[in-house]
Structures are given as structure tokens and as C-alpha cells.
Design a protein around this motif. Structure first.
Motif, PDB file in Angstrom:
ATOM      1  N   SER A 264       0.811  -1.213   0.000  1.00  0.00           N
ATOM      2  CA  SER A 264       0.000   0.000   0.000  1.00  0.00           C
ATOM      3  C   SER A 264       0.850   1.271   0.000  1.00  0.00           C
ATOM      4  N   ASN A 265       2.161   1.161   0.239  1.00  0.00           N
ATOM      5  CA  ASN A 265       3.015   2.347   0.306  1.00  0.00           C
ATOM      6  C   ASN A 265       4.135   2.392  -0.727  1.00  0.00           C
ATOM      7  N   PHE A 266       4.367   1.297  -1.446  1.00  0.00           N
ATOM      8  CA  PHE A 266       5.396   1.254  -2.480  1.00  0.00           C
ATOM      9  C   PHE A 266       4.822   0.598  -3.725  1.00  0.00           C
ATOM     10  N   GLY A 267       5.098   1.167  -4.862  1.00  0.00           N
ATOM     11  CA  GLY A 267       4.660   0.579  -6.125  1.00  0.00           C
ATOM     12  C   GLY A 267       5.815   0.541  -7.102  1.00  0.00           C
ATOM     13  N   GLN A 268       5.942  -0.562  -7.823  1.00  0.00           N
ATOM     14  CA  GLN A 268       7.011  -0.708  -8.797  1.00  0.00           C
ATOM     15  C   GLN A 268       6.506  -0.290 -10.168  1.00  0.00           C
ATOM     16  N   THR A 269       7.328   0.445 -10.895  1.00  0.00           N
ATOM     17  CA  THR A 269       6.959   0.908 -12.228  1.00  0.00           C
ATOM     18  C   THR A 269       8.208   0.950 -13.111  1.00  0.00           C
ATOM     19  N   PRO A 270       8.068   0.696 -14.410  1.00  0.00           N
ATOM     20  CA  PRO A 270       9.242   0.749 -15.285  1.00  0.00           C
ATOM     21  C   PRO A 270       9.587   2.193 -15.665  1.00  0.00           C
ATOM     22  N   TYR A 271      10.866   2.415 -15.966  1.00  0.00           N
ATOM     23  CA  TYR A 271      11.291   3.692 -16.527  1.00  0.00           C
ATOM     24  C   TYR A 271      12.376   3.417 -17.561  1.00  0.00           C
ATOM     25  N   VAL A 272      12.530   4.315 -18.517  1.00  0.00           N
ATOM     26  CA  VAL A 272      13.538   4.186 -19.559  1.00  0.00           C
ATOM     27  C   VAL A 272      14.668   5.152 -19.233  1.00  0.00           C
ATOM     28  N   ASP A 273      15.883   4.622 -19.137  1.00  0.00           N
ATOM     29  CA  ASP A 273      17.056   5.436 -18.862  1.00  0.00           C
ATOM     30  C   ASP A 273      17.342   6.323 -20.075  1.00  0.00           C
ATOM     31  N   ALA A 274      17.493   7.613 -19.839  1.00  0.00           N
ATOM     32  CA  ALA A 274      17.712   8.561 -20.939  1.00  0.00           C
ATOM     33  C   ALA A 274      19.072   8.367 -21.609  1.00  0.00           C
TER      34      ALA A 274
ATOM     35  N   GLY B 232      18.798   4.140 -22.998  1.00  0.00           N
ATOM     36  CA  GLY B 232      17.552   3.676 -23.591  1.00  0.00           C
ATOM     37  C   GLY B 232      17.017   2.365 -23.030  1.00  0.00           C
ATOM     38  N   GLN B 233      17.646   1.809 -22.011  1.00  0.00           N
ATOM     39  CA  GLN B 233      17.189   0.553 -21.425  1.00  0.00           C
ATOM     40  C   GLN B 233      16.087   0.791 -20.402  1.00  0.00           C
ATOM     41  N   THR B 234      15.234  -0.206 -20.241  1.00  0.00           N
ATOM     42  CA  THR B 234      14.140  -0.134 -19.294  1.00  0.00           C
ATOM     43  C   THR B 234      14.555  -0.798 -17.984  1.00  0.00           C
ATOM     44  N   TYR B 235      14.306  -0.101 -16.884  1.00  0.00           N
ATOM     45  CA  TYR B 235      14.607  -0.589 -15.540  1.00  0.00           C
ATOM     46  C   TYR B 235      13.350  -0.459 -14.684  1.00  0.00           C
ATOM     47  N   GLN B 236      13.376  -1.066 -13.501  1.00  0.00           N
ATOM     48  CA  GLN B 236      12.279  -0.933 -12.553  1.00  0.00           C
ATOM     49  C   GLN B 236      12.630   0.137 -11.520  1.00  0.00           C
ATOM     50  N   MET B 237      11.622   0.886 -11.097  1.00  0.00           N
ATOM     51  CA  MET B 237      11.815   1.851 -10.026  1.00  0.00           C
ATOM     52  C   MET B 237      10.609   1.783  -9.107  1.00  0.00           C
ATOM     53  N   TYR B 238      10.790   2.252  -7.889  1.00  0.00           N
ATOM     54  CA  TYR B 238       9.713   2.287  -6.904  1.00  0.00           C
ATOM     55  C   TYR B 238       9.192   3.708  -6.761  1.00  0.00           C
ATOM     56  N   GLU B 239       7.872   3.823  -6.695  1.00  0.00           N
ATOM     57  CA  GLU B 239       7.229   5.055  -6.263  1.00  0.00           C
ATOM     58  C   GLU B 239       6.733   4.785  -4.853  1.00  0.00           C
ATOM     59  N   MET B 240       6.741   5.821  -4.022  1.00  0.00           N
ATOM     60  CA  MET B 240       6.344   5.598  -2.637  1.00  0.00           C
ATOM     61  C   MET B 240       5.482   6.737  -2.132  1.00  0.00           C
ATOM     62  N   THR B 241       4.664   6.418  -1.161  1.00  0.00           N
ATOM     63  CA  THR B 241       3.840   7.416  -0.494  1.00  0.00           C
ATOM     64  C   THR B 241       4.690   8.176   0.518  1.00  0.00           C
ATOM     65  N   ARG B 242       4.101   9.187   1.098  1.00  0.00           N
ATOM     66  CA  ARG B 242       4.788   9.939   2.150  1.00  0.00           C
ATOM     67  C   ARG B 242       5.117   9.031   3.337  1.00  0.00           C
ATOM     68  N   ASP B 243       4.182   8.140   3.686  1.00  0.00           N
ATOM     69  CA  ASP B 243       4.438   7.210   4.794  1.00  0.00           C
ATOM     70  C   ASP B 243       5.583   6.257   4.460  1.00  0.00           C
ATOM     71  N   GLY B 244       5.604   5.753   3.229  1.00  0.00           N
ATOM     72  CA  GLY B 244       6.689   4.875   2.801  1.00  0.00           C
ATOM     73  C   GLY B 244       8.029   5.587   2.834  1.00  0.00           C
ATOM     74  N   TYR B 245       8.030   6.829   2.332  1.00  0.00           N
ATOM     75  CA  TYR B 245       9.247   7.637   2.335  1.00  0.00           C
ATOM     76  C   TYR B 245       9.735   7.865   3.769  1.00  0.00           C
ATOM     77  N   SER B 246       8.822   8.191   4.665  1.00  0.00           N
ATOM     78  CA  SER B 246       9.196   8.442   6.063  1.00  0.00           C
ATOM     79  C   SER B 246       9.831   7.208   6.695  1.00  0.00           C
ATOM     80  N   MET B 247       9.220   6.050   6.468  1.00  0.00           N
ATOM     81  CA  MET B 247       9.755   4.807   7.036  1.00  0.00           C
ATOM     82  C   MET B 247      11.139   4.508   6.456  1.00  0.00           C
ATOM     83  N   LEU B 248      11.304   4.705   5.168  1.00  0.00           N
ATOM     84  CA  LEU B 248      12.590   4.455   4.512  1.00  0.00           C
ATOM     85  C   LEU B 248      13.674   5.374   5.063  1.00  0.00           C
ATOM     86  N   VAL B 249      13.364   6.651   5.179  1.00  0.00           N
ATOM     87  CA  VAL B 249      14.346   7.623   5.652  1.00  0.00           C
ATOM     88  C   VAL B 249      14.702   7.388   7.121  1.00  0.00           C
TER      89      VAL B 249
END
Length: 83
Positions: free
Chosen positions: A41-51, A54-71
Motif C-alpha cells: 500500500s506504500n510502495f509501487g514498482q513501475t518501469p522507466y527508460v534510462d535517458a 535507452g534501457q528499461t529498468y524498474q523503479m519504486y514510487e512511494m507514499t509519504r508514509d513509505g518515504y518516512s519509514m525508509l528515511v
């Protein structure tokens, strides 16, 4: 992810000299594994293309709560190193 994403994990790695994006992703996976229901509920995986390559990698998006816990984990690690 139930909440709106607040930040992407790559931004943390780009902004911090202490943590690489790959280490940040590892720490996020550890948080998700420790509490899967909360993690999903606080982290989501999404692909991104490296500028640059040009390769595609996975990255995480996070909520404020997820960010707080990580930090909070980063701050604990930095305190342990300097103490």
C-alpha cells in the motif's frame, strides 16, 4: 499502491551521497518483505527508460508514509556509523 506517490526511489539516490539508488531499492524490498500488506500500500514498482542508454529498468514510487519509514532507516544507519 493505495495512496498517491510522493517520491520515486531514484530521486533519493540522486540527492543523497550516502545512498545509491540500488541500495535504496534493496531497502524498499526489505520493508515490503517485512510487512507485505503495508509495503504494497506504500510502495509501487513501475518501469522507466534510462535517458542515457535507452534501457528499461524498474523503479519504486512511494507514499509519504513509505518515504518516512525508509528515511528513518537511513537516519538509524548513519547514526550507527558515526557513533
Amino acid at each position: 499502491m493505495a495512496h498517491q506517490p510522493a517520491v520515486k526511489h531514484r530521486r533519493i539516490g540522486q540527492r543523497s551521497r550516502a545512498y545509491r539508488a540500488s541500495a535504496t531499492a534493496r531497502d524498499i524490498r526489505n520493508l515490503i518483505d517485512a510487512n507485505p500488506e503495508w509495503g504494497v500500500s506504500n510502495f509501487g514498482q513501475t518501469p522507466y527508460v534510462d535517458a542515457q542508454n535507452g534501457q528499461t529498468y524498474q523503479m519504486y514510487e512511494m507514499t509519504r508514509d513509505g518515504y518516512s519509514m525508509l528515511v528513518m532507516g537511513f537516519i538509524g544507519n548513519l547514526s550507527a556509523r558515526s557513533g
